[in-house]
Design a protein around this motif. Structure first.
Motif, PDB file in Angstrom:
ATOM      1  N   LEU A 340       0.836  -1.574   0.227  1.00  0.00           N
ATOM      2  CA  LEU A 340      -0.004   0.262  -0.228  1.00  0.00           C
ATOM      3  C   LEU A 340       0.967   1.379  -0.179  1.00  0.00           C
ATOM      4  CD1 LEU A 340      -2.589  -1.268   2.525  1.00  0.00           C
ATOM      5  CD2 LEU A 340      -3.312  -0.696   0.090  1.00  0.00           C
ATOM      6  N   GLY A 344      -1.588   6.292   1.279  1.00  0.00           N
ATOM      7  CA  GLY A 344      -2.210   5.783   1.768  1.00  0.00           C
ATOM      8  C   GLY A 344      -2.646   4.858   3.648  1.00  0.00           C
ATOM      9  N   GLN A 347      -4.556   3.246   5.483  1.00  0.00           N
ATOM     10  CA  GLN A 347      -5.144   1.786   5.206  1.00  0.00           C
ATOM     11  C   GLN A 347      -3.904   1.031   5.658  1.00  0.00           C
ATOM     12  OE1 GLN A 347      -5.850   1.769   0.799  1.00  0.00           O
ATOM     13  NE2 GLN A 347      -8.040   2.229   1.215  1.00  0.00           N
ATOM     14  N   HIS A 385     -10.300  -7.922   4.991  1.00  0.00           N
ATOM     15  CA  HIS A 385     -10.457  -6.567   3.960  1.00  0.00           C
ATOM     16  C   HIS A 385     -10.041  -7.370   2.238  1.00  0.00           C
ATOM     17  CE1 HIS A 385      -9.455  -3.822   7.573  1.00  0.00           C
ATOM     18  NE2 HIS A 385      -8.552  -4.425   7.847  1.00  0.00           N
ATOM     19  N   TYR A 387      -7.745  -6.880  -0.917  1.00  0.00           N
ATOM     20  CA  TYR A 387      -6.902  -6.078  -1.330  1.00  0.00           C
ATOM     21  C   TYR A 387      -6.745  -6.174  -2.945  1.00  0.00           C
ATOM     22  CZ  TYR A 387      -2.017  -4.558  -3.595  1.00  0.00           C
ATOM     23  OH  TYR A 387      -0.780  -4.076  -4.019  1.00  0.00           O
ATOM     24  N   SER A 391      -5.444  -1.104  -8.584  1.00  0.00           N
ATOM     25  CA  SER A 391      -5.626   0.211  -7.712  1.00  0.00           C
ATOM     26  C   SER A 391      -4.464  -0.050  -6.808  1.00  0.00           C
ATOM     27  CB  SER A 391      -6.572   0.619  -7.216  1.00  0.00           C
ATOM     28  OG  SER A 391      -7.358  -0.364  -6.252  1.00  0.00           O
ATOM     29  N   THR A 393      -4.536  -0.609  -3.538  1.00  0.00           N
ATOM     30  CA  THR A 393      -6.098   0.166  -2.143  1.00  0.00           C
ATOM     31  C   THR A 393      -6.384  -1.834  -1.339  1.00  0.00           C
ATOM     32  OG1 THR A 393      -7.765  -0.010  -4.026  1.00  0.00           O
ATOM     33  CG2 THR A 393      -6.428   2.326  -3.822  1.00  0.00           C
ATOM     34  N   ARG A 395     -10.122  -2.517   0.854  1.00  0.00           N
ATOM     35  CA  ARG A 395     -11.520  -2.107   1.359  1.00  0.00           C
ATOM     36  C   ARG A 395     -11.935  -2.940   2.209  1.00  0.00           C
ATOM     37  NH1 ARG A 395     -15.851  -4.595  -1.286  1.00  0.00           N
ATOM     38  NH2 ARG A 395     -14.853  -5.879  -1.979  1.00  0.00           N
TER      39      ARG A 395
END
Length: 444
Positions: A340, A344, A347, A385, A387, A391, A393, A395
């Motif tokens: 990441l 971020g 995150q 989460h 991954y 991107s 990112t 979530r």
């Protein structure tokens, strides 16, 4: 004179079919295709209405297909309130065991990173081990073995349709000698001893032990444990137990396992758990530690090991996933990276703050090995989460309030698929074992 009005009774579908001389009957294979796609609760009701449907649903082949087609959903195992438990401890140099009363923490907890054909092995320090089916609400209490300091895991031998539970320890008196017992669930013989196996460490001045920080895993038809030595720069690896012929083999760990050793004060997390990861270098005697969150996992049916570099300042990535390519050669290959970017930071903390991060499943991707696949992970913060490597990112797909759980370092989120499997001796009622299915997890 007006005729009295008569009410016409509406004909049922069967009466209309009979009037037309037509009877509608679905072929058996079509009925099976409908049944195999129904949820387990609907099948439970239908089994009570038709003997032929009950017979079909009871077939092992039907249950396998139903499990394979069931949607995987995140399920949470609720921790029980802290309570007192009665234990039995073995006196040293004696076969006698003595009762012991103590607080029971981390109860109940899941053994293994994934359910086994829809069955979950549960450990309760106060009561022993049980096999649960969260779908049917049934439980089987396993006989006690009274063997302390053993690592336990369950697997499924598909050709024989046998569930086996194995407890493994390493002899404290004979360096590198294993002692293990196996229970074939439903076998009247109960626990039985397995032929001894020598690790063959190549040195005799250090004791080996099962790595308590790494959960055992079932993958490739084998059970796997990570073992270590007090000299962390000496050879350590993975023990593999074949369910088919009940034999052990030793597999080396990936090349990073000894490269990643760092002084204890650089390991990033400073609490009592580090005592379980601490050791020394054989030459200098320097206190070193293994990475905090090294874990075993099963992904796409293969054995994997997670390289945890979340707390290392000399690495940009957070986690690496290495896959075992060949048992005979012991070769591993890098399969996946989790990174990441610095912007971020919030995150990143979702993955760096918890004690453990465990991969549950690859999501999407056209074929195994596709680097564009998403990765579903669970943490000891009771969060899950996804991954996305495209991107970069993260979530959050599940988050359970764990403020009242105390110091709980268990993975309690499971990726669960419905199962109709029922083992001999199973009883209805899970007692204080509570599984909660998360409704929003199907949108992962």
């Amino acid at each position: 004179m007006a005729r009295p009005r008569t009410s016409k009774k509406r004909k049922t579908g069967d009466e209309r079919s009979a009037a037309c001389g037509v009877t509608v009957t679905l072929p058996d294979h079509v009925v099976t295709e409908v049944l195999v796609r129904l949820p387990a609760r609907s099948l439970a009701r239908l089994r009570c209405t038709c003997r032929s449907w009950n017979a079909e649903v009871s077939l092992p082949g039907f249950q396998d297909r139903h499990h394979a087609l069931a949607a995987a959903k995140l399920t949470f195992l609720e921790p029980a309130p802290t309570h007192m438990g009665s234990y039995r401890i073995r006196r040293r140099l004696s076969r006698r065991t003595l009762p012991w009363l103590s607080n029971c923490f981390d109860c109940p907890r899941v053994i293994g990173s994934k359910p086994c054909w829809g069955l979950v092995l549960i450990a309760r320090p106060c009561e022993g081990y049980s096999v649960c089916n969260p779908t049917t609400g049934e439980i089987l209490h396993l006989p006690r073995s009274h063997r302390p300091h053993c690592a336990t895991v369950m697997g499924f031998h598909a050709p024989a349709r046998e569930f086996k539970v194995v407890q493994l320890g390493i002899d404290e008196e004979v360096v590198g000698k294993l002692h293990a017992i196996v229970l074939t669930v439903g076998d009247a013989r109960g626990w039985r001893a397995i032929s001894s196996f020598q690790l063959g460490l190549g040195f005799t001045d250090d004791a080996a032990s099962i790595d308590r920080n790494v959960q055992p895993v079932f993958a490739d038809g084998c059970l796997h444990w990570s073992f270590r030595t007090n000299y962390l720069d000496k050879p350590h690896g993975v023990l593999s137990f074949s369910l088919a012929d009940e034999s052990f083999r030793r597999v080396p760990q990936p090349p990073f396992s000894m490269v990643d050793l760092v002084p204890v004060h650089l390991n990033g997390v400073r609490n009592y758990r580090l005592l379980r990861a601490k050791g020394i270098r054989s030459g200098s005697g320097e206190e070193v530690a293994m990475p905090v969150g090294k874990t075993l996992a099963e992904l796409d049916g293969r054995l994997c090991m997670v390289r945890d570099v979340r707390h290392r300042s000399d690495h940009d990535v957070l986690l690496e996933i290495w896959k075992l390519q060949d048992y005979d050669t012991g070769s591993w290959s890098l399969d996946y990276r989790v990174d990441l970017p610095a912007p971020g930071q919030r995150q990143r903390q979702l993955l760096t703050a918890p004690w453990l991060v465990v991969p549950l499943s690859y999501l999407g991707g056209s074929r195994p090995g596709d680097k564009k696949r998403k990765l579903l992970v669970a943490t000891t913060a009771h969060e899950a989460h996804v991954y996305d490597p495209d991107s970069g990112t993260l979530r959050t797909v599940a988050s359970i309030d764990s403020s009242g759980d105390g110091d709980d370092d268990s993975i309690r989120l499971l990726l669960y698929q419905e199962s109709l499997v029922r083992l001999p001796g199973m009883q209805h009622g899970l007692g204080n074992i509570k599984f909660v299915q998360l409704s929003n997890s199907e949108h992962m």
